[in-house]
Motif scaffolding. Structure first.
Motif, PDB file in Angstrom:
ATOM      1  N   PRO A 125      51.424  39.171  37.891  1.00  0.00           N
ATOM      2  CA  PRO A 125      51.350  40.616  38.158  1.00  0.00           C
ATOM      3  C   PRO A 125      49.976  41.058  38.676  1.00  0.00           C
ATOM      4  O   PRO A 125      48.966  40.428  38.381  1.00  0.00           O
ATOM      5  CB  PRO A 125      51.616  41.252  36.794  1.00  0.00           C
ATOM      6  CG  PRO A 125      52.183  40.187  35.946  1.00  0.00           C
ATOM      7  CD  PRO A 125      51.703  38.885  36.481  1.00  0.00           C
ATOM      8  N   SER A 126      49.987  42.125  39.445  1.00  0.00           N
ATOM      9  CA  SER A 126      48.742  42.687  39.972  1.00  0.00           C
ATOM     10  C   SER A 126      48.983  44.134  40.351  1.00  0.00           C
ATOM     11  O   SER A 126      50.036  44.472  40.888  1.00  0.00           O
ATOM     12  CB  SER A 126      48.316  41.909  41.214  1.00  0.00           C
ATOM     13  OG  SER A 126      47.337  42.620  41.944  1.00  0.00           O
ATOM     14  N   THR A 127      48.026  44.975  40.069  1.00  0.00           N
ATOM     15  CA  THR A 127      48.057  46.342  40.592  1.00  0.00           C
ATOM     16  C   THR A 127      47.025  46.487  41.699  1.00  0.00           C
ATOM     17  O   THR A 127      47.339  46.758  42.847  1.00  0.00           O
ATOM     18  CB  THR A 127      47.771  47.365  39.466  1.00  0.00           C
ATOM     19  OG1 THR A 127      48.793  47.237  38.481  1.00  0.00           O
ATOM     20  CG2 THR A 127      47.760  48.797  40.002  1.00  0.00           C
ATOM     21  N   ARG A 128      45.758  46.260  41.363  1.00  0.00           N
ATOM     22  CA  ARG A 128      44.672  46.503  42.312  1.00  0.00           C
ATOM     23  C   ARG A 128      44.671  45.538  43.488  1.00  0.00           C
ATOM     24  O   ARG A 128      44.564  45.966  44.645  1.00  0.00           O
ATOM     25  CB  ARG A 128      43.308  46.387  41.596  1.00  0.00           C
ATOM     26  CG  ARG A 128      42.927  47.609  40.823  1.00  0.00           C
ATOM     27  CD  ARG A 128      42.248  47.224  39.525  1.00  0.00           C
ATOM     28  NE  ARG A 128      43.224  46.618  38.644  1.00  0.00           N
ATOM     29  CZ  ARG A 128      43.975  47.331  37.807  1.00  0.00           C
ATOM     30  NH1 ARG A 128      43.812  48.613  37.692  1.00  0.00           N
ATOM     31  NH2 ARG A 128      44.903  46.743  37.056  1.00  0.00           N
ATOM     32  N   THR A 129      44.756  44.248  43.211  1.00  0.00           N
ATOM     33  CA  THR A 129      44.551  43.278  44.292  1.00  0.00           C
ATOM     34  C   THR A 129      45.672  43.371  45.325  1.00  0.00           C
ATOM     35  O   THR A 129      45.420  43.449  46.534  1.00  0.00           O
ATOM     36  CB  THR A 129      44.453  41.848  43.719  1.00  0.00           C
ATOM     37  OG1 THR A 129      43.555  41.869  42.610  1.00  0.00           O
ATOM     38  CG2 THR A 129      43.961  40.874  44.766  1.00  0.00           C
ATOM     39  N   ARG A 168      48.162  34.808  44.786  1.00  0.00           N
ATOM     40  CA  ARG A 168      47.783  34.745  43.353  1.00  0.00           C
ATOM     41  C   ARG A 168      48.705  33.719  42.716  1.00  0.00           C
ATOM     42  O   ARG A 168      49.921  33.954  42.596  1.00  0.00           O
ATOM     43  CB  ARG A 168      47.911  36.100  42.663  1.00  0.00           C
ATOM     44  CG  ARG A 168      47.651  35.984  41.146  1.00  0.00           C
ATOM     45  CD  ARG A 168      47.460  37.308  40.481  1.00  0.00           C
ATOM     46  NE  ARG A 168      46.191  37.924  40.859  1.00  0.00           N
ATOM     47  CZ  ARG A 168      45.744  39.084  40.378  1.00  0.00           C
ATOM     48  NH1 ARG A 168      46.463  39.732  39.482  1.00  0.00           N
ATOM     49  NH2 ARG A 168      44.585  39.572  40.768  1.00  0.00           N
ATOM     50  N   HIS A 176      38.425  34.370  41.682  1.00  0.00           N
ATOM     51  CA  HIS A 176      38.996  35.562  42.304  1.00  0.00           C
ATOM     52  C   HIS A 176      37.916  36.060  43.277  1.00  0.00           C
ATOM     53  O   HIS A 176      37.262  37.085  43.025  1.00  0.00           O
ATOM     54  CB  HIS A 176      39.304  36.579  41.206  1.00  0.00           C
ATOM     55  CG  HIS A 176      40.195  37.723  41.613  1.00  0.00           C
ATOM     56  ND1 HIS A 176      40.549  37.972  42.929  1.00  0.00           N
ATOM     57  CD2 HIS A 176      40.788  38.698  40.865  1.00  0.00           C
ATOM     58  CE1 HIS A 176      41.317  39.054  42.961  1.00  0.00           C
ATOM     59  NE2 HIS A 176      41.484  39.507  41.726  1.00  0.00           N
ATOM     60  N   GLN A 185      37.533  39.725  44.553  1.00  0.00           N
ATOM     61  CA  GLN A 185      37.100  40.633  43.480  1.00  0.00           C
ATOM     62  C   GLN A 185      35.581  40.546  43.340  1.00  0.00           C
ATOM     63  O   GLN A 185      34.895  41.568  43.213  1.00  0.00           O
ATOM     64  CB  GLN A 185      37.779  40.249  42.157  1.00  0.00           C
ATOM     65  CG  GLN A 185      37.319  41.081  40.959  1.00  0.00           C
ATOM     66  CD  GLN A 185      37.814  42.516  40.985  1.00  0.00           C
ATOM     67  OE1 GLN A 185      38.977  42.757  41.279  1.00  0.00           O
ATOM     68  NE2 GLN A 185      36.943  43.481  40.678  1.00  0.00           N
ATOM     69  N   PRO A 211      36.638  44.773  36.010  1.00  0.00           N
ATOM     70  CA  PRO A 211      37.603  44.479  37.094  1.00  0.00           C
ATOM     71  C   PRO A 211      38.923  45.217  36.891  1.00  0.00           C
ATOM     72  O   PRO A 211      39.690  45.355  37.847  1.00  0.00           O
ATOM     73  CB  PRO A 211      37.784  42.961  37.014  1.00  0.00           C
ATOM     74  CG  PRO A 211      37.416  42.602  35.605  1.00  0.00           C
ATOM     75  CD  PRO A 211      36.371  43.593  35.178  1.00  0.00           C
ATOM     76  N   LEU A 212      39.182  45.665  35.662  1.00  0.00           N
ATOM     77  CA  LEU A 212      40.408  46.362  35.297  1.00  0.00           C
ATOM     78  C   LEU A 212      41.622  45.413  35.450  1.00  0.00           C
ATOM     79  O   LEU A 212      41.544  44.486  36.228  1.00  0.00           O
ATOM     80  CB  LEU A 212      40.602  47.633  36.119  1.00  0.00           C
ATOM     81  CG  LEU A 212      39.436  48.640  36.080  1.00  0.00           C
ATOM     82  CD1 LEU A 212      39.721  49.815  37.022  1.00  0.00           C
ATOM     83  CD2 LEU A 212      39.195  49.154  34.652  1.00  0.00           C
ATOM     84  N   PRO A 213      42.718  45.577  34.736  1.00  0.00           N
ATOM     85  CA  PRO A 213      42.979  46.702  33.848  1.00  0.00           C
ATOM     86  C   PRO A 213      42.165  46.590  32.554  1.00  0.00           C
ATOM     87  O   PRO A 213      41.880  45.511  32.092  1.00  0.00           O
ATOM     88  CB  PRO A 213      44.473  46.570  33.563  1.00  0.00           C
ATOM     89  CG  PRO A 213      44.757  45.096  33.685  1.00  0.00           C
ATOM     90  CD  PRO A 213      43.834  44.605  34.744  1.00  0.00           C
TER      91      PRO A 213
HETATM   92  N1   CP Z   1      41.066  43.231  39.162  1.00  0.00           N
HETATM   93  C1   CP Z   1      42.282  42.719  39.377  1.00  0.00           C
HETATM   94  O1   CP Z   1      42.442  41.559  39.829  1.00  0.00           O
HETATM   95  O2   CP Z   1      43.308  43.562  39.076  1.00  0.00           O
HETATM   96  P1   CP Z   1      44.844  43.275  39.298  1.00  0.00           P
HETATM   97  O3   CP Z   1      45.251  42.186  38.322  1.00  0.00           O
HETATM   98  O4   CP Z   1      45.538  44.580  39.034  1.00  0.00           O
HETATM   99  O5   CP Z   1      45.036  42.796  40.716  1.00  0.00           O
END
Ligand code: CP
Length: 305
Positions: A51-55, A105, A134, A137, A264-266
């Motif tokens: 899962p990923s939101t930002r990337t 990823r 990463h 990032q 880096p979040l979340p």
């Molecule tokens: N920082 C980062 O990689 O966030 P995601 O897992 O949401 O992509």
């Protein structure tokens, strides 16, 4: 140095990083005027097994802002032929026929390297395994530090949290060590401290570093506090007080007035939401920079292909 695949952050030289940051500044202006059509003949694929939101969203937004097109699957583990037992290398050989770059990823450390070995188009590592890297990032982290601190030399950076499986910390430690008079602190319980391969690299490159079990006597002197998430399930039988790794308004009071807090979040509980309104809280600006940096990365890859 020409970019082909982006697998690990060590591959970047300081001149290449600075070229990328100049282009990132241009991308900010391009986004402000609604984007460009310059890359309308380009197609990018996002292949995320985790899962990923930002990337994923920022890479896809970057491609759209550049005028290009995106092929994607929400969950490659479920919606690619891995379900049928297809090996990663074959999946990459096939998808690379349909696009100009693949953002990957992968759930296994080394996945991006394996993909790069067989791909006909650039592979960008968007996180491999738990203890891999990463690199984009780290690039957006470094860009954020440069923007906020106005320099990359002479900085003290504290990495806090689960550092053994921290892909972002590993990648950023490699990048930071390219700059002068850097001091790195790794603050974590012993069980989840940074792995020896990073410390060996720092020793070989004469980078000053220290390990610590808590923030006392360190947090008041750093320029950057780089917080990460601690997976509490991993440590629940160790009886550790993980609250000492949290940043709250008490910790803020001890920090330098011109320092920054990154993540880096979340996030989970490790940064109290009361910190969000402090000007030193840079983590949402950091996430926003991901769009500009990834536009710069993609456009440089396409230009140099
Ligand atoms: N920082 C980062 O990689 O966030 P995601 O897992 O949401 O992509």
């Amino acid at each position: 140095m020409k970019l082909k695949h982006i697998v690990e952050s060590q591959q970047f030289t300081v001149p290449k990083i600075m070229e990328l940051f100049e282009r990132t500044n241009q991308m900010k202006k391009i986004v402000a005027r609604g984007g460009t059509r310059d890359y309308s003949n380009r197609v990018m694929a996002t292949l995320f097994y985790r899962p990923s939101t930002r990337t994923r969203f920022s890479f896809e937004a970057a491609m759209y802002r550049l005028g290009g097109k995106v092929l994607t699957t929400e969950q490659a583990k479920e919606f690619s032929s891995e379900v049928e037992g297809e090996m990663l290398e074959d999946t990459i050989r096939i998808i690379s026929n349909y696009c100009d770059a693949i953002i990957l990823r992968h759930h296994q450390e080394g996945g991006a390297k394996r993909a790069a070995a067989v791909s006909g188009v650039p592979i960008i590592n968007a996180g491999d395994g738990s203890g891999g890297q990463h690199p984009t990032q780290a690039l957006l982290d470094l860009y954020t530090i440069y923007n906020e601190c106005k320099t990359l030399d002479g900085l003290s950076v504290a990495f806090i949290g689960a550092l053994d499986d921290g892909r972002t910390v590993r990648s950023l430690a490699y990048l930071m060590s390219k700059f002068d008079r850097i001091k790195l602190y790794f603050i974590a319980p012993g069980d989840i401290q940074i792995k020896p391969d990073i410390l060996d690299y720092l020793k070989e490159n004469n980078i000053s570093y220290a390990l610590a079990k808590n923030m006392d006597d360190i947090i008041n002197r750093v320029d950057v506090a780089y917080q990460t998430r601690i997976d509490r399930n991993r440590l629940q039988d160790k009886n550790l007080d993980l609250s000492v790794y949290n940043i709250d308004t008490d910790v803020l009071q001890k920090m330098k007035y011109n320092s920054i807090i990154m993540h880096p979040l979340p996030r989970s509980v490790e940064i109290n939401t009361a910190v969000d309104t402090d000007p030193r809280a840079a983590y949402f600006r950091q996430a926003k920079n991901g769009l500009y940096v990834r536009m710069a990365v993609l456009s440089m890859l396409f230009d140099e292909a």
